[in-house]
Structures are given as structure tokens and as C-alpha cells.
Write a protein that holds these residues in place. Sequence first.
Motif, PDB file in Angstrom:
ATOM      1  N   GLU A  28       0.823  -1.211   0.000  1.00 49.20           N
ATOM      2  CA  GLU A  28       0.000   0.000   0.000  1.00 49.20           C
ATOM      3  C   GLU A  28       0.860   1.267   0.000  1.00 49.20           C
ATOM      4  OE1 GLU A  28      -2.643  -0.390   3.325  1.00 49.20           O
ATOM      5  OE2 GLU A  28      -3.848  -1.913   2.303  1.00 49.20           O
ATOM      6  N   GLY A  29       1.938   1.250  -0.785  1.00 49.88           N
ATOM      7  CA  GLY A  29       2.798   2.412  -0.913  1.00 49.88           C
ATOM      8  C   GLY A  29       3.843   2.556   0.181  1.00 49.88           C
ATOM      9  N   ASN A  30       3.774   1.768   1.237  1.00 51.19           N
ATOM     10  CA  ASN A  30       4.742   1.820   2.333  1.00 51.19           C
ATOM     11  C   ASN A  30       5.797   0.736   2.135  1.00 51.19           C
ATOM     12  OD1 ASN A  30       3.254   3.842   3.690  1.00 51.19           O
ATOM     13  ND2 ASN A  30       1.917   2.278   4.532  1.00 51.19           N
ATOM     14  N   ILE A  31       7.041   1.074   2.440  1.00 49.30           N
ATOM     15  CA  ILE A  31       8.127   0.095   2.373  1.00 49.30           C
ATOM     16  C   ILE A  31       8.378  -0.426   3.778  1.00 49.30           C
ATOM     17  CG2 ILE A  31      10.567  -0.251   1.870  1.00 49.30           C
ATOM     18  CD1 ILE A  31      10.247   1.811  -0.361  1.00 49.30           C
ATOM     19  N   VAL A  32       8.354  -1.760   3.916  1.00 49.35           N
ATOM     20  CA  VAL A  32       8.534  -2.413   5.209  1.00 49.35           C
ATOM     21  C   VAL A  32       9.796  -3.268   5.123  1.00 49.35           C
ATOM     22  CG1 VAL A  32       7.541  -4.011   6.881  1.00 49.35           C
ATOM     23  CG2 VAL A  32       6.043  -2.479   5.586  1.00 49.35           C
ATOM     24  N   GLU A  54       7.232 -16.468   8.881  1.00 51.52           N
ATOM     25  CA  GLU A  54       6.684 -15.700   9.995  1.00 51.52           C
ATOM     26  C   GLU A  54       7.755 -14.697  10.382  1.00 51.52           C
ATOM     27  OE1 GLU A  54       4.815 -17.880  13.154  1.00 51.52           O
ATOM     28  OE2 GLU A  54       4.303 -19.487  11.762  1.00 51.52           O
ATOM     29  N   CYS A  55       7.422 -13.415  10.283  1.00 51.65           N
ATOM     30  CA  CYS A  55       8.398 -12.345  10.453  1.00 51.65           C
ATOM     31  C   CYS A  55       7.892 -11.301  11.433  1.00 51.65           C
ATOM     32  CB  CYS A  55       8.659 -11.661   9.113  1.00 51.65           C
ATOM     33  SG  CYS A  55       9.093 -12.751   7.778  1.00 51.65           S
ATOM     34  N   GLN A  56       8.819 -10.419  11.819  1.00 58.73           N
ATOM     35  CA  GLN A  56       8.414  -9.259  12.600  1.00 58.73           C
ATOM     36  C   GLN A  56       9.282  -8.077  12.210  1.00 58.73           C
ATOM     37  OE1 GLN A  56       8.722 -10.351  16.721  1.00 58.73           O
ATOM     38  NE2 GLN A  56      10.634  -9.251  16.978  1.00 58.73           N
ATOM     39  N   SER A  57       8.681  -6.890  12.304  1.00 65.57           N
ATOM     40  CA  SER A  57       9.347  -5.641  11.953  1.00 65.57           C
ATOM     41  C   SER A  57       8.755  -4.518  12.767  1.00 65.57           C
ATOM     42  CB  SER A  57       9.169  -5.312  10.471  1.00 65.57           C
ATOM     43  OG  SER A  57       9.833  -6.225   9.671  1.00 65.57           O
ATOM     44  N   GLU A  58       9.498  -3.434  12.837  1.00 65.37           N
ATOM     45  CA  GLU A  58       8.997  -2.230  13.492  1.00 65.37           C
ATOM     46  C   GLU A  58       8.306  -1.377  12.437  1.00 65.37           C
ATOM     47  OE1 GLU A  58      10.684   1.607  15.920  1.00 65.37           O
ATOM     48  OE2 GLU A  58      11.845  -0.244  15.928  1.00 65.37           O
ATOM     49  N   PHE A  66       3.890 -10.580  11.119  1.00 70.65           N
ATOM     50  CA  PHE A  66       3.142 -10.815   9.883  1.00 70.65           C
ATOM     51  C   PHE A  66       3.662 -12.082   9.239  1.00 70.65           C
ATOM     52  CE2 PHE A  66       6.572  -7.811   9.237  1.00 70.65           C
ATOM     53  CZ  PHE A  66       7.284  -8.339   8.182  1.00 70.65           C
ATOM     54  N   GLN A  67       2.892 -12.595   8.278  1.00 70.36           N
ATOM     55  CA  GLN A  67       3.291 -13.781   7.520  1.00 70.36           C
ATOM     56  C   GLN A  67       3.401 -13.430   6.049  1.00 70.36           C
ATOM     57  OE1 GLN A  67       0.745 -17.159   8.032  1.00 70.36           O
ATOM     58  NE2 GLN A  67       1.678 -17.727   9.980  1.00 70.36           N
TER      59      GLN A  67
END
Length: 82
Positions: A28-32, A54-58, A66-67
Motif C-alpha cells: 500500500e505504498g509503504n516500504i517495510v 513468519e516475520c516481525q518488523s517495526e 506478519f506472515q
Amino acid sequence: MKVVMTPIEMIAWFDIPGTPRPIRFRHEGNIVKVEMIIRISEEKLAGNRMKVYECQSEVHGLMKQFQLKYELSSCKWFLYKI
């Protein structure tokens, strides 16, 4: 977690045996940036082999899990659960 199953643009690297490792993706236009991979598994969904990450980010100052799914036959990435 909520199931969304949306296709995403991904930057990943592949190790010598050919296993993909996600680095960052656009949703959605955001880089994670994928900060940590908690677990990698494999499943079959409707006959298609998929790698599940299965991951995690700030994100916006909060730690989010999130997966991600990688479809081996078509080489497409999906954000599965957020």
C-alpha cells in the motif's frame, strides 16, 4: 492476525541451495523492512507449494508480526497475515 493474501513487491536474496530470504517489501505504498524471520515452513495450498515466513518488523514505532508466502511455481510473493 487478519488474513489479507495480497500480492506484494519484494526484494529478496537467495542462498546457495536456492532458499529465498525476504529483505523488504512494498505494501500500500509503504516500504517495510523485514527485521527478523521467526520461522520458515513449507505448505501446499490448492496443490501449489509455498514457503511461509513468519516475520516481525517495526512499523510506525510498534513491533508487528506478519506472515509472508512465496509461491514456488510462479515465484510470486504474498502478504498473507498482518
